[in-house]
Design a protein around this motif. Structure first.
Motif, PDB file in Angstrom:
ATOM      1  N   UNK A   1      41.607  44.290  38.370  1.00 27.47           N
ATOM      2  CA  UNK A   1      40.930  45.538  37.991  1.00 27.47           C
ATOM      3  C   UNK A   1      40.233  46.150  39.211  1.00 27.47           C
ATOM      4  N   UNK A   2      39.516  45.330  39.972  1.00 23.44           N
ATOM      5  CA  UNK A   2      38.776  45.860  41.118  1.00 23.44           C
ATOM      6  C   UNK A   2      39.711  46.282  42.254  1.00 23.44           C
ATOM      7  N   UNK A   3      40.832  45.581  42.413  1.00 22.58           N
ATOM      8  CA  UNK A   3      41.799  46.006  43.437  1.00 22.58           C
ATOM      9  C   UNK A   3      42.400  47.360  43.079  1.00 22.58           C
ATOM     10  N   UNK A   4      42.665  47.572  41.791  1.00 24.00           N
ATOM     11  CA  UNK A   4      43.199  48.866  41.354  1.00 24.00           C
ATOM     12  C   UNK A   4      42.149  49.966  41.516  1.00 24.00           C
ATOM     13  N   UNK A   5      40.912  49.642  41.205  1.00 25.34           N
ATOM     14  CA  UNK A   5      39.846  50.639  41.378  1.00 25.34           C
ATOM     15  C   UNK A   5      39.676  50.992  42.850  1.00 25.34           C
ATOM     16  N   UNK A   6      39.754  49.986  43.708  1.00 24.63           N
ATOM     17  CA  UNK A   6      39.633  50.258  45.150  1.00 24.63           C
ATOM     18  C   UNK A   6      40.781  51.121  45.654  1.00 24.63           C
ATOM     19  N   UNK A   7      41.934  51.042  44.973  1.00 31.34           N
ATOM     20  CA  UNK A   7      43.082  51.871  45.362  1.00 31.34           C
ATOM     21  C   UNK A   7      42.994  53.277  44.769  1.00 31.34           C
ATOM     22  N   UNK A   8      41.963  53.539  43.963  1.00 30.13           N
ATOM     23  CA  UNK A   8      41.731  54.896  43.487  1.00 30.13           C
ATOM     24  C   UNK A   8      41.868  55.122  41.997  1.00 30.13           C
ATOM     25  N   UNK A   9      42.241  54.072  41.235  1.00 32.22           N
ATOM     26  CA  UNK A   9      42.350  54.271  39.790  1.00 32.22           C
ATOM     27  C   UNK A   9      40.956  54.333  39.157  1.00 32.22           C
ATOM     28  N   UNK A  10      40.847  55.093  38.076  1.00 32.49           N
ATOM     29  CA  UNK A  10      39.587  55.182  37.340  1.00 32.49           C
ATOM     30  C   UNK A  10      39.449  53.976  36.413  1.00 32.49           C
ATOM     31  N   UNK A  11      38.230  53.523  36.235  1.00 31.58           N
ATOM     32  CA  UNK A  11      37.984  52.345  35.388  1.00 31.58           C
ATOM     33  C   UNK A  11      38.555  52.545  33.990  1.00 31.58           C
ATOM     34  N   UNK A  12      38.400  53.758  33.444  1.00 21.97           N
ATOM     35  CA  UNK A  12      38.863  53.995  32.071  1.00 21.97           C
ATOM     36  C   UNK A  12      40.383  54.074  31.977  1.00 21.97           C
ATOM     37  N   UNK A  13      41.061  54.082  33.128  1.00 21.57           N
ATOM     38  CA  UNK A  13      42.528  54.124  33.137  1.00 21.57           C
ATOM     39  C   UNK A  13      43.147  52.754  33.403  1.00 21.57           C
ATOM     40  N   UNK A  14      42.351  51.697  33.270  1.00 19.86           N
ATOM     41  CA  UNK A  14      42.854  50.330  33.483  1.00 19.86           C
ATOM     42  C   UNK A  14      42.637  49.533  32.205  1.00 19.86           C
ATOM     43  N   UNK A  15      43.719  49.035  31.643  1.00 23.75           N
ATOM     44  CA  UNK A  15      43.681  48.290  30.384  1.00 23.75           C
ATOM     45  C   UNK A  15      44.042  46.824  30.665  1.00 23.75           C
ATOM     46  N   UNK A  16      43.085  45.930  30.443  1.00 22.88           N
ATOM     47  CA  UNK A  16      43.364  44.490  30.588  1.00 22.88           C
ATOM     48  C   UNK A  16      43.629  43.944  29.185  1.00 22.88           C
ATOM     49  N   UNK A  17      44.855  43.474  28.938  1.00 22.42           N
ATOM     50  CA  UNK A  17      45.191  42.988  27.600  1.00 22.42           C
ATOM     51  C   UNK A  17      44.295  41.802  27.221  1.00 22.42           C
ATOM     52  N   UNK A  18      43.994  40.943  28.191  1.00 19.14           N
ATOM     53  CA  UNK A  18      42.977  39.925  27.945  1.00 19.14           C
ATOM     54  C   UNK A  18      43.430  38.730  27.117  1.00 19.14           C
ATOM     55  N   UNK A  19      44.721  38.450  27.111  1.00 19.78           N
ATOM     56  CA  UNK A  19      45.217  37.268  26.393  1.00 19.78           C
ATOM     57  C   UNK A  19      45.633  36.220  27.418  1.00 19.78           C
TER      58      UNK A  19
END
Ligand SMILES: [Zn+2]
Length: 255
Positions: free
Chosen positions: A209-227
């Protein structure tokens, strides 16, 4: 997250017109133990005929008659599947075989990008405006190489994607409950220490999640399925939980 039979979906990605995706479980295939039943790897000892039948079912469930996959090598190479790339691929219907690499991307409709997994993460990426989708195989070595962030940057630099409007979903994989790294001082960089949730256990979902955010994605645009796959071996293949076992499919593409 929605559960629609033999695969899980991300509500976030389901909102993108024309985008089709599924994190498949181990259910719904024809392979027998220890690969029961929806195994998509033929390098782990399963019968090739069973694997091809499983792949056909997976393509059929999502509406793809062509799937693209390649040997995954825990590197950071991206294979972009466009019209010029197609004739170069070896065909083994319903599979087209890409060169070895751990990320696949395409702007073509009708092709399902397939990653094989048993504990590693599949990271789905999509830019709805540029009409580009990517599927990333990310184990701990991929996390160390920041393959997810690198793919976002490559898609932005070469294929017209804009990270601020990209969407991402991280599939079933080893959770912080089970991601033990006893040799973390040798294997993981110091930057991962903040993700240690208890001695020798790390939260790789948060790292991605943090690597994607550092690359410019918005937090609300990242979905962690979490299973967690190791916690759920009745539903998922888990290399750490089972040793010799199958590989699940994670598939993404444009209708
Ligand atoms: Zn777990």
């Amino acid at each position: 997250m929605n559960n629609t039979g033999p695969f899980l979906t991300s509500r976030l990605l389901s909102s993108v017109p024309g985008l089709v995706h599924g994190f498949f479980t181990r259910r719904g295939g024809v392979s027998s133990a220890p690969y029961e039943s929806l195994n998509v790897s033929w390098t782990n000892g399963d019968a090739p005929g069973s694997v091809l039948e499983n792949l056909s079912r997976i393509g059929g469930m999502l509406g793809f008659d062509r799937l693209v996959s390649g040997r995954q090598v825990h590197g950071d190479r991206l294979n972009f599947i466009d019209e010029p790339a197609l004739p170069e691929l070896e065909s083994r219907p319903p599979l087209l075989i890409a060169p070895p690499g751990d990320a696949l991307a395409t702007d073509l409709a009708g092709i399902g990008l397939l990653i094989k997994l048993a504990d590693c993460q599949s990271v789905f990426l999509a830019d709805p405006v540029a009409h580009v989708a990517a599927n990333v195989h990310c184990g701990w070595r991929g996390s160390v190489q920041n393959i997810s962030g690198k793919v976002v940057r490559t898609l932005a630099e070469k294929y017209g994607c804009v990270p601020e409007r990209m969407l991402a979903a991280v599939g079933p994989s080893l959770g912080p409950c089970c991601a033990e790294f006893r040799n973390f001082r040798d294997e993981l960089p110091p930057g991962f220490l903040p993700y240690q949730v208890r001695p020798t256990y790390f939260d790789f979902w948060a790292i991605t999640r943090d690597q994607l955010r550092s690359a410019g994605l918005k937090a609300e645009n990242i979905d962690i399925i979490g299973r967690c796959t190791k916690c759920g071996t009745s539903e998922f293949f888990s290399y750490r939980g089972e040793g010799v076992t199958g590989r699940m499919a994670a598939v993404l593409g444009w209708r």
